[in-house]
Design a protein around this motif. Sequence first.
Motif, PDB file in Angstrom:
ATOM      1  N   ALA A  49       1.023  -1.138   0.166  1.00  0.00           N
ATOM      2  CA  ALA A  49       0.221  -0.304  -0.246  1.00  0.00           C
ATOM      3  C   ALA A  49       0.530   1.185  -0.300  1.00  0.00           C
ATOM      4  O   ALA A  49       1.552   1.373   1.381  1.00  0.00           O
ATOM      5  CB  ALA A  49      -0.741   0.207   1.088  1.00  0.00           C
ATOM      6  N   GLY A  50       1.198   1.845  -1.212  1.00  0.00           N
ATOM      7  CA  GLY A  50       1.912   3.437  -1.412  1.00  0.00           C
ATOM      8  C   GLY A  50       3.072   3.114  -0.830  1.00  0.00           C
ATOM      9  O   GLY A  50       3.681   1.886  -1.728  1.00  0.00           O
ATOM     10  N   THR A  51       4.048   3.280  -0.174  1.00  0.00           N
ATOM     11  CA  THR A  51       5.298   3.515   0.001  1.00  0.00           C
ATOM     12  C   THR A  51       5.321   2.001   0.495  1.00  0.00           C
ATOM     13  O   THR A  51       6.422   2.086   1.199  1.00  0.00           O
ATOM     14  CB  THR A  51       6.230   4.517   0.530  1.00  0.00           C
ATOM     15  N   GLY A  52       5.062   1.592   1.700  1.00  0.00           N
ATOM     16  CA  GLY A  52       5.349   0.566   2.126  1.00  0.00           C
ATOM     17  C   GLY A  52       3.921  -0.847   2.606  1.00  0.00           C
ATOM     18  O   GLY A  52       2.956  -0.853   1.286  1.00  0.00           O
ATOM     19  N   TRP A  53       4.226  -1.371   3.704  1.00  0.00           N
ATOM     20  CA  TRP A  53       3.171  -2.739   3.245  1.00  0.00           C
ATOM     21  C   TRP A  53       2.342  -2.917   4.524  1.00  0.00           C
ATOM     22  O   TRP A  53       2.780  -2.370   5.679  1.00  0.00           O
ATOM     23  CB  TRP A  53       4.095  -3.809   3.637  1.00  0.00           C
ATOM     24  N   GLU A  54       1.043  -3.220   4.374  1.00  0.00           N
ATOM     25  CA  GLU A  54       0.014  -2.926   5.473  1.00  0.00           C
ATOM     26  C   GLU A  54      -0.472  -3.849   5.829  1.00  0.00           C
ATOM     27  O   GLU A  54      -1.007  -4.664   5.299  1.00  0.00           O
ATOM     28  CB  GLU A  54      -0.589  -1.808   5.248  1.00  0.00           C
ATOM     29  N   LEU A  55      -0.344  -4.185   7.168  1.00  0.00           N
ATOM     30  CA  LEU A  55      -1.290  -5.626   7.848  1.00  0.00           C
ATOM     31  C   LEU A  55      -2.629  -4.868   8.589  1.00  0.00           C
ATOM     32  O   LEU A  55      -2.771  -3.932   9.962  1.00  0.00           O
ATOM     33  CB  LEU A  55      -0.820  -6.695   8.781  1.00  0.00           C
ATOM     34  N   THR A  56      -3.950  -4.973   8.169  1.00  0.00           N
ATOM     35  CA  THR A  56      -4.888  -4.773   9.688  1.00  0.00           C
ATOM     36  C   THR A  56      -5.523  -5.940   9.429  1.00  0.00           C
ATOM     37  O   THR A  56      -5.279  -7.073   8.723  1.00  0.00           O
ATOM     38  CB  THR A  56      -5.961  -4.292   8.340  1.00  0.00           C
ATOM     39  N   GLY A  97      -3.595   3.179  15.650  1.00  0.00           N
ATOM     40  CA  GLY A  97      -5.199   2.835  15.809  1.00  0.00           C
ATOM     41  C   GLY A  97      -6.234   3.696  15.603  1.00  0.00           C
ATOM     42  O   GLY A  97      -5.926   4.583  15.222  1.00  0.00           O
ATOM     43  N   HIS A  98      -7.311   2.763  15.475  1.00  0.00           N
ATOM     44  CA  HIS A  98      -8.618   3.412  15.084  1.00  0.00           C
ATOM     45  C   HIS A  98      -9.673   3.563  15.853  1.00  0.00           C
ATOM     46  O   HIS A  98      -9.632   1.855  16.339  1.00  0.00           O
ATOM     47  CB  HIS A  98      -8.369   2.611  13.414  1.00  0.00           C
ATOM     48  N   SER A  99     -11.119   4.095  15.366  1.00  0.00           N
ATOM     49  CA  SER A  99     -11.722   3.495  16.185  1.00  0.00           C
ATOM     50  C   SER A  99     -13.324   3.944  15.006  1.00  0.00           C
ATOM     51  O   SER A  99     -12.970   4.697  14.018  1.00  0.00           O
ATOM     52  CB  SER A  99     -12.602   4.294  17.325  1.00  0.00           C
ATOM     53  N   ASP A 100     -14.210   3.862  15.654  1.00  0.00           N
ATOM     54  CA  ASP A 100     -15.853   3.958  14.749  1.00  0.00           C
ATOM     55  C   ASP A 100     -16.682   5.702  15.426  1.00  0.00           C
ATOM     56  O   ASP A 100     -15.132   6.011  16.047  1.00  0.00           O
ATOM     57  CB  ASP A 100     -17.205   2.639  15.076  1.00  0.00           C
ATOM     58  N   SER A 101     -17.001   5.969  14.663  1.00  0.00           N
ATOM     59  CA  SER A 101     -17.634   7.506  15.528  1.00  0.00           C
ATOM     60  C   SER A 101     -18.630   7.348  16.799  1.00  0.00           C
ATOM     61  O   SER A 101     -19.088   8.412  16.648  1.00  0.00           O
ATOM     62  CB  SER A 101     -18.315   7.670  13.721  1.00  0.00           C
ATOM     63  N   THR A 102     -18.354   6.567  16.760  1.00  0.00           N
ATOM     64  CA  THR A 102     -19.402   6.314  18.808  1.00  0.00           C
ATOM     65  C   THR A 102     -18.850   7.099  19.920  1.00  0.00           C
ATOM     66  O   THR A 102     -17.557   7.153  19.964  1.00  0.00           O
ATOM     67  CB  THR A 102     -19.854   4.736  18.938  1.00  0.00           C
ATOM     68  N   GLY A 103     -18.984   8.312  19.987  1.00  0.00           N
ATOM     69  CA  GLY A 103     -18.643   8.463  21.460  1.00  0.00           C
ATOM     70  C   GLY A 103     -17.761   9.694  20.330  1.00  0.00           C
ATOM     71  O   GLY A 103     -17.959  10.719  19.564  1.00  0.00           O
ATOM     72  N   VAL A 160      -3.504  -1.064  12.385  1.00  0.00           N
ATOM     73  CA  VAL A 160      -3.445  -1.475  11.337  1.00  0.00           C
ATOM     74  C   VAL A 160      -1.537  -1.357  11.566  1.00  0.00           C
ATOM     75  O   VAL A 160      -0.988  -0.227  12.577  1.00  0.00           O
ATOM     76  CB  VAL A 160      -3.685  -0.267  10.364  1.00  0.00           C
ATOM     77  N   VAL A 161      -0.984  -2.317  11.347  1.00  0.00           N
ATOM     78  CA  VAL A 161       0.685  -2.496  11.686  1.00  0.00           C
ATOM     79  C   VAL A 161       0.952  -1.931   9.940  1.00  0.00           C
ATOM     80  O   VAL A 161       1.047  -2.843   9.003  1.00  0.00           O
ATOM     81  CB  VAL A 161       1.362  -3.221  11.335  1.00  0.00           C
ATOM     82  N   ILE A 162       2.015  -1.459   9.718  1.00  0.00           N
ATOM     83  CA  ILE A 162       2.804  -0.493   8.217  1.00  0.00           C
ATOM     84  C   ILE A 162       4.496  -0.908   8.842  1.00  0.00           C
ATOM     85  O   ILE A 162       4.807  -0.054   9.661  1.00  0.00           O
ATOM     86  CB  ILE A 162       2.334   0.361   8.372  1.00  0.00           C
ATOM     87  N   VAL A 163       4.571  -1.264   7.374  1.00  0.00           N
ATOM     88  CA  VAL A 163       5.915  -1.555   7.684  1.00  0.00           C
ATOM     89  C   VAL A 163       6.663  -0.795   6.224  1.00  0.00           C
ATOM     90  O   VAL A 163       5.852  -0.929   5.514  1.00  0.00           O
ATOM     91  CB  VAL A 163       6.238  -2.757   7.309  1.00  0.00           C
ATOM     92  N   THR A 164       7.769   0.382   6.532  1.00  0.00           N
ATOM     93  CA  THR A 164       8.340   1.126   5.286  1.00  0.00           C
ATOM     94  C   THR A 164       9.519   0.526   4.953  1.00  0.00           C
ATOM     95  O   THR A 164      10.449  -0.212   6.206  1.00  0.00           O
ATOM     96  CB  THR A 164       8.063   3.011   5.253  1.00  0.00           C
ATOM     97  N   PRO A 165      10.354   0.500   4.149  1.00  0.00           N
ATOM     98  CA  PRO A 165      12.022   0.169   4.014  1.00  0.00           C
ATOM     99  C   PRO A 165      12.774   0.944   4.826  1.00  0.00           C
ATOM    100  O   PRO A 165      12.701   2.564   5.660  1.00  0.00           O
ATOM    101  CB  PRO A 165      12.115   0.571   2.599  1.00  0.00           C
ATOM    102  N   GLN A 166      13.448   0.544   5.738  1.00  0.00           N
ATOM    103  CA  GLN A 166      14.674   1.550   6.660  1.00  0.00           C
ATOM    104  C   GLN A 166      15.817   1.908   5.994  1.00  0.00           C
ATOM    105  O   GLN A 166      15.817   1.823   5.192  1.00  0.00           O
ATOM    106  CB  GLN A 166      14.953   0.093   8.183  1.00  0.00           C
TER     107      GLN A 166
END
Length: 166
Positions: A49-56, A97-103, A160-166
């Motif tokens: 995804a884009g410039t890195g790799w994502e894990l949801t 970290g993400h949340s829904d819109s409740t609250g 979501v965990v995002i890994v980009t080149p180091q």
Amino acid sequence: MTFNFPRSIQTLFVIAFAALLAACQSVPQTTGFTAAQIAALKTEGFVEAGTGWELTFNERLLFASNDATVQPDLRVRIAGLARNLLSVGITTARVEGHSDSTGTSAYNLALSQARAQAVAIPLQAGGMQLSPDQIVGRGEAVPMSSNDTVEGRQDNRRVVVIVTPQ
């Protein structure tokens, strides 16, 4: 010998020549990961995804509403993921970290930060190096699905965990 072509022909020639040069250029490799790293990322379920790799995390029930607790079996899985990434030289990641819109927005931001931290702990236990600025709460700002349905809100309670080149 010189040629006197009309201006429109000269312009077309320049455009065609520029297009030909552009087509001949090779596309640079921007992933910055080795084949072994890419294989490990794919094995763990990451997607490019884009410039890195994502894990949801596939477990859409990662977090219940108003909760930032990671279940023990998932903590073990996350620590194992960290060890697998370390084995191919991937030593760090960004945890969002993400949340829904409740609250309220302020509550959701704090809750999403707590969720990111809850996933970061087993990543660190597995050996990954995460600085505080790599553990980020996004609140309700980046929904995956519509918050208008129960299923959509459930999707949005994620990390979501995002890994980009180091």
